[in-house]
Design a protein around this motif. Structure first.
Motif, PDB file in Angstrom:
ATOM      1  N   PRO A 118      49.319  59.819  37.052  1.00 13.23           N
ATOM      2  CA  PRO A 118      50.809  60.507  37.189  1.00 13.23           C
ATOM      3  C   PRO A 118      51.685  59.872  35.903  1.00 13.23           C
ATOM      4  O   PRO A 118      51.842  59.378  34.954  1.00 13.23           O
ATOM      5  CB  PRO A 118      51.139  59.208  38.312  1.00 13.23           C
ATOM      6  CG  PRO A 118      51.158  58.114  38.167  1.00 13.23           C
ATOM      7  CD  PRO A 118      48.758  58.230  37.309  1.00 13.23           C
ATOM      8  N   ILE A 119      52.590  61.058  35.630  1.00 12.93           N
ATOM      9  CA  ILE A 119      53.887  61.618  34.650  1.00 12.93           C
ATOM     10  C   ILE A 119      54.790  60.728  36.205  1.00 12.93           C
ATOM     11  O   ILE A 119      55.572  61.390  37.342  1.00 12.93           O
ATOM     12  CB  ILE A 119      54.165  62.678  34.773  1.00 12.93           C
ATOM     13  CG1 ILE A 119      52.668  63.319  33.992  1.00 12.93           C
ATOM     14  CG2 ILE A 119      55.237  62.759  34.175  1.00 12.93           C
ATOM     15  CD1 ILE A 119      52.765  64.615  33.772  1.00 12.93           C
ATOM     16  N   LYS A 120      54.933  59.286  35.851  1.00 13.94           N
ATOM     17  CA  LYS A 120      56.416  58.697  36.655  1.00 13.94           C
ATOM     18  C   LYS A 120      57.312  59.385  36.880  1.00 13.94           C
ATOM     19  O   LYS A 120      57.743  60.054  37.529  1.00 13.94           O
ATOM     20  CB  LYS A 120      55.829  57.183  36.804  1.00 13.94           C
ATOM     21  CG  LYS A 120      55.165  56.593  36.830  1.00 13.94           C
ATOM     22  CD  LYS A 120      55.037  56.086  38.276  1.00 13.94           C
ATOM     23  CE  LYS A 120      53.357  55.443  38.345  1.00 13.94           C
ATOM     24  NZ  LYS A 120      53.471  54.478  39.060  1.00 13.94           N
ATOM     25  N   GLU A 121      57.709  60.158  35.659  1.00 17.88           N
ATOM     26  CA  GLU A 121      59.690  60.196  35.693  1.00 17.88           C
ATOM     27  C   GLU A 121      59.554  62.041  36.309  1.00 17.88           C
ATOM     28  O   GLU A 121      60.052  62.116  36.766  1.00 17.88           O
ATOM     29  CB  GLU A 121      59.861  60.308  34.762  1.00 17.88           C
ATOM     30  CG  GLU A 121      59.148  61.824  33.293  1.00 17.88           C
ATOM     31  CD  GLU A 121      57.615  60.871  32.426  1.00 17.88           C
ATOM     32  OE1 GLU A 121      57.005  60.893  31.589  1.00 17.88           O
ATOM     33  OE2 GLU A 121      57.660  59.210  32.810  1.00 17.88           O
ATOM     34  N   ARG A 122      58.357  62.141  36.600  1.00 16.82           N
ATOM     35  CA  ARG A 122      57.939  63.603  37.282  1.00 16.82           C
ATOM     36  C   ARG A 122      57.844  63.025  38.427  1.00 16.82           C
ATOM     37  O   ARG A 122      58.028  64.408  39.845  1.00 16.82           O
ATOM     38  CB  ARG A 122      57.195  64.682  37.078  1.00 16.82           C
ATOM     39  CG  ARG A 122      57.671  65.424  35.322  1.00 16.82           C
ATOM     40  CD  ARG A 122      56.912  66.380  35.195  1.00 16.82           C
ATOM     41  NE  ARG A 122      57.455  66.901  33.943  1.00 16.82           N
ATOM     42  CZ  ARG A 122      56.627  68.617  33.879  1.00 16.82           C
ATOM     43  NH1 ARG A 122      56.885  69.329  34.633  1.00 16.82           N
ATOM     44  NH2 ARG A 122      57.067  68.984  33.009  1.00 16.82           N
ATOM     45  N   LYS A 123      57.546  62.346  39.405  1.00 18.65           N
ATOM     46  CA  LYS A 123      57.171  61.321  40.584  1.00 18.65           C
ATOM     47  C   LYS A 123      56.241  62.102  41.150  1.00 18.65           C
ATOM     48  O   LYS A 123      55.987  62.924  42.348  1.00 18.65           O
ATOM     49  CB  LYS A 123      58.697  61.623  41.658  1.00 18.65           C
ATOM     50  CG  LYS A 123      60.111  60.957  41.459  1.00 18.65           C
ATOM     51  CD  LYS A 123      61.114  60.811  41.933  1.00 18.65           C
ATOM     52  CE  LYS A 123      62.041  60.179  41.543  1.00 18.65           C
ATOM     53  NZ  LYS A 123      62.781  60.276  42.650  1.00 18.65           N
TER      54      LYS A 123
END
Length: 186
Positions: free
Chosen positions: A49-54
């Motif tokens: 996952p790209i966490k900052e893109r949720k």
């Protein structure tokens, strides 16, 4: 709706999630994921996952798989942005991951996987009731999935939309999509 409109709305919906709501949705996704039949699965390709893109927190899924089904081999993608192709690499843990220029975590030392893949967990921004998905628009997964004989499962924090109006002939349909409330079969 067109993919460009869907993409814009999905990104807006994700960014408006509070941390608490995001965490609850991920816990519900994991609960649904645990109900899948893994009896014939030897290798799972799963996005990071790209966490900052949720994006859905697949580290929760990986953690559960490692603890509960340690014989399943987990492989993760590495993207080549010049060719728009992906390769699969053995997942060696978070210590082997490094962010690329697009903030996507990628394996550094995990060996290239060239064998069979039984199940692919696919990122998406949205999906429709016919099983088509909207991603970020680069086509990495459509190219990767073409000719791959594996179960194709999307992960979505939100329910299906009615219909994507601009589905292309190269778009690969999902077999299933996991949401926080259900697993939808197409």
């Amino acid at each position: 709706m067109l993919k460009s409109q869907i993409r814009k709305q999905a990104l807006k919906d994700r960014s408006s999630l509070s941390d608490s709501a995001y965490n609850k949705l991920n816990a519900a996704l994991l609960k649904q994921f645990k109900t899948l039949d893994f009896s014939s699965i030897k290798t799972i390709h799963i996005f990071l996952p790209i966490k900052e893109r949720k994006e859905p927190d697949t580290f929760m899924l990986i953690g559960w798989l490692n603890k509960t089904l340690p014989d399943i081999k987990i492989i993760v993608p590495r993207a080549d942005f010049e060719t728009a192709l992906m390769t699969s690499h053995e997942y060696l843990g978070v210590g082997d991951l490094k962010q690329n220029v697009y903030n996507i975590l990628e394996p550094q030392k995990g060996s290239l996987h060239e064998g069979e893949v039984d199940l692919v967990i696919i990122p998406l921004l949205a999906f429709d009731k016919q099983g088509y998905r909207v991603g970020y628009g680069k086509g990495f997964y459509d190219r990767f999935l073409k000719g791959l004989n594996a179960q194709k499962i999307g992960l979505s924090l939100f329910p299906a939309i009615e219909k994507i109006d601009d589905v292309h002939e190269h778009d690969i349909k999902l077999d299933f999509c996991i949401t926080p409330t259900e697993i939808i079969k197409f």
